[in-house]
Design a protein around this motif. Sequence first.
Motif, PDB file in Angstrom:
ATOM      1  N   ALA A 176      -0.059   2.272   7.192  1.00 43.39           N
ATOM      2  CA  ALA A 176      -0.132   1.347   8.321  1.00 43.39           C
ATOM      3  C   ALA A 176      -1.365   0.472   8.201  1.00 43.39           C
ATOM      4  N   VAL A 177      -1.216  -0.796   8.554  1.00 41.36           N
ATOM      5  CA  VAL A 177      -2.347  -1.715   8.627  1.00 41.36           C
ATOM      6  C   VAL A 177      -2.426  -2.257  10.052  1.00 41.36           C
ATOM      7  N   GLU A 178      -3.586  -2.805  10.377  1.00 40.54           N
ATOM      8  CA  GLU A 178      -3.777  -3.383  11.707  1.00 40.54           C
ATOM      9  C   GLU A 178      -3.313  -4.835  11.648  1.00 40.54           C
ATOM     10  N   SER A 179      -2.129  -5.087  12.153  1.00 45.26           N
ATOM     11  CA  SER A 179      -1.612  -6.459  12.156  1.00 45.26           C
ATOM     12  C   SER A 179      -2.084  -7.135  13.445  1.00 45.26           C
ATOM     13  N   ARG A 194       0.831  -1.209   0.000  1.00 44.34           N
ATOM     14  CA  ARG A 194       0.000   0.000   0.000  1.00 44.34           C
ATOM     15  C   ARG A 194       0.861   1.253   0.000  1.00 44.34           C
ATOM     16  N   ALA A 195       1.981   1.222   0.717  1.00 45.29           N
ATOM     17  CA  ALA A 195       2.858   2.399   0.717  1.00 45.29           C
ATOM     18  C   ALA A 195       3.398   2.652  -0.687  1.00 45.29           C
ATOM     19  N   VAL A 196       3.778   1.581  -1.391  1.00 47.26           N
ATOM     20  CA  VAL A 196       4.300   1.753  -2.753  1.00 47.26           C
ATOM     21  C   VAL A 196       3.186   2.213  -3.690  1.00 47.26           C
ATOM     22  N   ALA A 247       4.597   0.731   6.982  1.00 46.59           N
ATOM     23  CA  ALA A 247       5.759   0.706   6.111  1.00 46.59           C
ATOM     24  C   ALA A 247       6.022   2.114   5.621  1.00 46.59           C
ATOM     25  N   PHE A 248       7.277   2.515   5.673  1.00 44.45           N
ATOM     26  CA  PHE A 248       7.691   3.831   5.204  1.00 44.45           C
ATOM     27  C   PHE A 248       8.678   3.613   4.072  1.00 44.45           C
TER      28      PHE A 248
END
Lengths: 419, 171
Positions: free
Chosen positions: A355-358, A109-111, A365-366
């Motif tokens: 960010a996701v809810e793990s 998602r960050a990418v 991820a940055f």
Amino acid sequence: MSKTERTLEEHELIQRIEGDGQGAFVESYDAEAEVMTINMGPVHPATHGVLRLFLELDGETVMDCKPMIGYLHTGMEKECEDQNWRGAVTIVTRMDYLAPFHNEHAYSRAVEKLLGIEVPPRGVYIRMLMSELNRLTSHLVQFGTQGLDMGAMSAMFYGFREREIITDFFEMVTGLRMNHGYIVPGGVWEDLPDGWQEQVANILDVMPGRLNEYQDLLSENPIFIERTRGVGTITAEECDTLGVTGPIARASGIDWDLRRDMPYEAYDELSFEVPTQEQGDVYARYQIRMAEMVQSVALLEQIVDQMPDGDYKNMDPKLTPPPRSELNRSMEAVIHHFKLVTQGYAVPKGESYFAVESPRGELGAFVVSDGGTSPYRCHVRDPSFYNLQSLPVMAKGGLIADLIACIASLDPIMGGVDR
Amino acid sequence: MTTITHETLSSAEWAARAPVLRDEGWILLDLHGVDRLGLTEEDERGRFEIVCQLLKRADKSRMTVHVAAEGNPPAIASVTRVWGTAGFAERETYDMYGIVFEGHDDLSRILMPDEWEGYPLRKDYDVGKIAIDFKPQPFLQIETPGQAPTIGESEVGTDELGQIKQDDADE
């Protein structure tokens, strides 16, 4: 402080039970008392990996606890810089090895944010399907190891029995049981195979009954309750200042779940509840995870029902290799395939955080791009890394046996902590 | 709806701003370094900086704060007294980039061994160029059948497979 009072009450109780409270009183501790400093780990069955704890003990009481990490550090963030954007997925998936889909998800998602592309609805739903199944496998391992650490060995067998069915499904879809590299920027790598509905239906048939079995096994087990109630408490304020997220924060009364409060993918189209507890102890964290598994099963039922048809990944030929069949008749497809395999795709300059809810909290991820075909910087905010900082808060003043319960309830994954 | 804001601060501004942000309800979720060697030509930002991810649950907003690290070694004011989160995070940033956090109680290496030299995530860190000292194997000699091999001082020739060469005289 209320915290000291709580622990004192516990120790008084322990003294009554044991009839000999030597060293159990925090109050009776003075500077001249003998304080033993010992190492627990890095190779210890109860530290869930290579966690090393530097303990200051007064008898059985933990006076201080300092987590020492880095024994599993393999420089994954540096390795990502040598991979292309697609290849880095295979690195990040190995970080938190019990939640591989969540690692891939946050990174992808960050990418995608940098690329500015959309994922087709079927890809979105497949991502949610795999993420929720992954939440089940991760919580089942936590359930098993928590039981094992509390002396209930059968919990381990039960937990891994159900995990096995789900990892079989992962193997059927991705070819691998862990570290899949399945969720990629643009969608998912392969469509779901034929017969996936039956497999998921089988899991969903089995799980609710099995979750009730666990309730019978541990939730009302007097020994388990005795070992976990009022142990390792952490308040909501302490969670906030230490950056603690996920089930641990929710067990302390923080009503926050990224899936509901900052919805990503299609979580806003599904209905589910976010379980919270107020006590903030080991038992509350255990209950949160049990309740989350019930919610995940409910989510999975909706996801299977609403699974749309269509593309499972973004079919932009600059981003996704063409289907195998096209390589035989289209020169253009061969060129795209060659470019993607030898170089990968370039990502526009910039940086993004997603960010996701793990299963362990906010997994973010940055990524930074310099406009090239590999990440300039790839950092993963692993929830275990930050949650581990709260261990001294939970363990101080408690017994060493309670420390074991605290580690189990933290559920730290050292692959994610050390990266 | 989620709102995301970006800010770029200097070290002194960050030290002054952090307590204000905390009192407004922002929590620090992440803090890590970036080495912008090679990216700095196009903009005015310096080489080293830290990136902080903040979250405010009350109005569901996120904030990304960039703080420039200046000087040699690069230094930034620590925020461990404001957010406990920064304890591990600043140690990791120090470990990987050599950015010094002024005011941190226990600024030591966290992931790498204590005696490690260099800062691995810097862009000019030589990957794979650390000399590994391979010591040659001592030669083993067997004088009589059934005897355990002894380490001999003499130079015994070996062939390309590492087998001890047999002289004609021994046969």
